[in-house]
Design a protein around this motif. Structure first.
Motif, short mmCIF file in Angstrom:
data_model
loop_
_atom_site.label_atom_id
_atom_site.label_comp_id
_atom_site.label_asym_id
_atom_site.label_seq_id
_atom_site.Cartn_x
_atom_site.Cartn_y
_atom_site.Cartn_z
N ASP A 106 -0.22 -6.19 9.16
CA ASP A 106 0.93 -5.70 8.40
C ASP A 106 0.67 -5.80 6.90
O ASP A 106 1.00 -4.90 6.13
CB ASP A 106 2.20 -6.50 8.76
N LYS B 226 0.35 -2.63 4.16
CA LYS B 226 1.26 -2.60 3.01
C LYS B 226 0.47 -2.49 1.71
O LYS B 226 0.85 -1.73 0.80
CB LYS B 226 2.11 -3.88 3.01
N GLU B 227 -0.65 -3.21 1.62
CA GLU B 227 -1.45 -3.17 0.40
C GLU B 227 -2.10 -1.81 0.19
O GLU B 227 -2.17 -1.31 -0.93
CB GLU B 227 -2.52 -4.27 0.44
N ARG C 43 0.38 0.53 -1.13
CA ARG C 43 0.60 0.24 -2.55
C ARG C 43 -0.45 0.95 -3.41
O ARG C 43 -0.14 1.48 -4.49
CB ARG C 43 0.50 -1.27 -2.75
#
Length: 579
Positions: A371, A375-376, A379
């Motif tokens: 997860d 998410k990174e 980004r």
């Protein structure tokens, strides 16, 4: 987009200047520097069947007796070389030091049979000089006689300067032999149980790892340093060539020792089982193969090729951020990633540590990491730092990328081996497969199969989007299993996985042999939390050799909960391919 001169400067500074070398650090005298430089080659001596069997305590005594019978030929050559060097030295202190070394060798020759009996064996008596022995001894005597490739001495080496050079060259050929034996003795000593007195070869190991033998090795190295003080750069290069040649000849001698018993090394040549399987090698890329992280390099390419600030306030043609804004954005992203990754790992290891290997628990825990990684990556896409890169700039950076010492050579030997049935796959979180393919584009390494994410492009310019194929440990494992599933070959695959980061943990454990290279503290902490054992490869091989000699199974099996650690690619190559 044209490559800018500033980008070229960056590649020279950050990626290695095209030479593939590394910065040379002053490590003392030249003998010390040479021993560090050629340490990887010494590894091949340690990983020979002879020394793996000897370290296990189960080497057949006939093989050992033949080995030590060659000592006499080495000692005689040393004594003669010291005699010639003493005659050439022009300093009284140097001649005195050389004379003491010669007396030590002569004394050892006289007491050779006694020493062998102290080791617990009957003297092997006179023995013919084997080919690998004579290669080194002939090389040493030729060097001590002034017959050095590239050198032309006047007459009978009459001038004091010529004599000093010959003495220096002689010790340049002696010192590596001494240092190599000390290295091997110390490495074996380090893995033995100090309370175990039953080891058959303990006294031999004690002798060559002793303070006395270390002192003799240091003395030869000191003489190399003293005799070479007045030499030119070209003459120092001659000494280095002699030193390197001596290392190679000595390692060849160790590798040539005849072993009739089954051994666990080298993996590719042992006859039991492996010859009937396909050898499938899987490898991570970032910091496993490389000295630099690809994400940072791609970001740096974006920064140095970005437009400067638009003084008119108009949007640039590529609608890209300025280099200054890109650098600020990347610094924020990389800082966030590091901090949040550490927090994620801490949250996983905050639970109670298990007593035994818990693969299912590890799989579940790593879902948190999946997860986080997704998410990174999202980004990074939202930040637009990867927008507007020219794919040719990326490929050029890949071609200039420094790979860890020995990595390229290992893969070149694997793909060129005509006996092995091998396929090689690189599995990586890297954002750009072209970057990896470019790094392996030279020689025959374009046959490596690359599995990674990709940067979306329009007309050879990146859009800033990532085509996401591999973002988590579970997705890497899925790719690993899919590759094996889709191989339309008969026979069983013997799987080796080489990695060095948390994302490799599941694949490392699912492979028949998982090899950890590098020093990732996060990988170690997570592995320890769920009962994974990290075993130095050499000590693991010695244990397996002992089991094999005792008739116990030494088969490699996946999901054993054991991973093997190495400090260099030389260890991997020596284990799998040998010399």
């Amino acid at each position: 987009m044209k490559t800018t001169s500033s980008w070229k400067d960056l590649m020279e500074r950050e990626i290695g200047g095209g030479g593939g070398g590394v910065v040379v650090v002053d490590e003392g005298g030249i003998a010390k520097r040479f021993s560090i430089k050629y340490r990887d080659e010494a590894i091949f001596g340690l990983y020979t069947p002879f020394f793996v069997c000897l370290a296990s305590g189960n080497l057949e005594s006939d093989a050992f007796l033949h080995f030590i019978s060659q000592d006499v030929h080495f000692l005689k050559a040393f004594a003669r070389a010291y005699e010639l060097a003493e005659d050439c030295a022009d300093d009284d202190d140097d001649r005195c030091a050389i004379r003491k070394l010669r007396k030590r060798v002569l004394k050892k020759l006289q007491m050779h049979d006694t020493l062998v009996r102290e080791w617990g064996f009957e003297s092997p008596g006179e023995s013919n000089c084997q080919n690998a022995t004579s290669k080194y001894t002939d090389f040493l005597i030729a060097t001590a006689s002034g017959k050095v490739e590239g050198e032309r001495f006047s007459g009978k080496i009459a001038t004091p300067f010529e004599k000093t050079k010959v003495a220096a060259y002689t010790f340049g050929a002696v010192a590596p032999c001494m240092r190599l034996v000390v290295f091997i003795g110390n490495e074996i000593q380090a893995i033995l149980d100090p309370d175990d007195s039953s080891h058959l070869y303990k006294r031999w190991i004690d002798h060559y790892s002793s303070e006395d033998f270390e002192a003799a090795a240091l003395q030869t190295e000191d003489i190399v340093d003293k005799l070479s003080v007045s030499l030119t750069g070209e003459e120092l290069e001659v000494i280095e060539k002699l030193y390197h040649q001596a290392v190679k000849l000595e390692v060849e001698f160790f590798a040539s020792q005849s072993i009739s018993q089954p051994t666990v090394v080298p993996l590719s040549r042992i006859t039991h089982d492996i010859s009937e399987r396909y050898l499938s090698i899987f490898c991570d890329f970032d910091l496993t193969c490389t000295a630099f992280d690809s994400a940072a390099i791609l970001a740096e390419i974006a920064i140095v090729t970005a437009p400067k600030e638009d003084l008119d306030g108009h949007e640039s043609q590529l609608a890209r951020m300025s280099s200054g804004d890109l650098r600020k954005t990347w610094n924020v992203l990389s800082t966030q990633y590091t901090e949040e990754f550490d927090q994620c790992v801490k949250s996983i290891i905050s639970s109670q540590k298990v007593d035994k290997f818990d693969y299912e628990g590890l799989q579940k825990a790593l879902e948190q990491l999946a997860d986080f990684e997704k998410k990174e990556n999202a980004r990074v896409v939202q930040s637009r730092v990867l927008k507007g890169l020219n794919i040719e700039d990326i490929k050029h950076a890949g071609q200039r990328l420094i790979l860890h010492d020995g990595c390229r050579r290992f893969f070149q030997r694997i793909v060129k081996d005509e006996i092995l049935k091998t396929d090689v796959h690189v599995l990586s979180y890297c954002w750009c497969g072209d970057f990896i393919r470019s790094a392996f584009s030279s020689g025959d390494l374009n046959v490596l199969n690359v599995h990674s994410n990709e940067l979306a492009c329009e007309k050879s310019v990146t859009t800033g989007e990532i085509v996401k194929k591999m973002e988590s440990p579970s997705e890497k494992l899925q790719a690993f299993n899919n590759i094996l599933k889709n191989c339309n070959r008969e026979g069983k695959h013997f799987k080796i996985y080489i990695g060095g980061s948390v994302g490799d943990l599941l694949c490392l454990l699912e492979a028949d042999i998982g090899i950890v290279i590098g020093s990732s503290s996060s990988l170690r902490k997570l592995g320890d939390q769920f009962g994974v054992k990290f075993v130095p490869l050499f000590s693991g091989l010695v244990r397996r050799q002992r089991e094999l000699s005792e008739g116990r199974s030494s088969d490699w099996k996946p999901l054993s909960g054991i991973l093997y650690t190495v400090s260099s690619w030389a260890e991997i190559e020596a284990f799998i391919l040998g010399l």
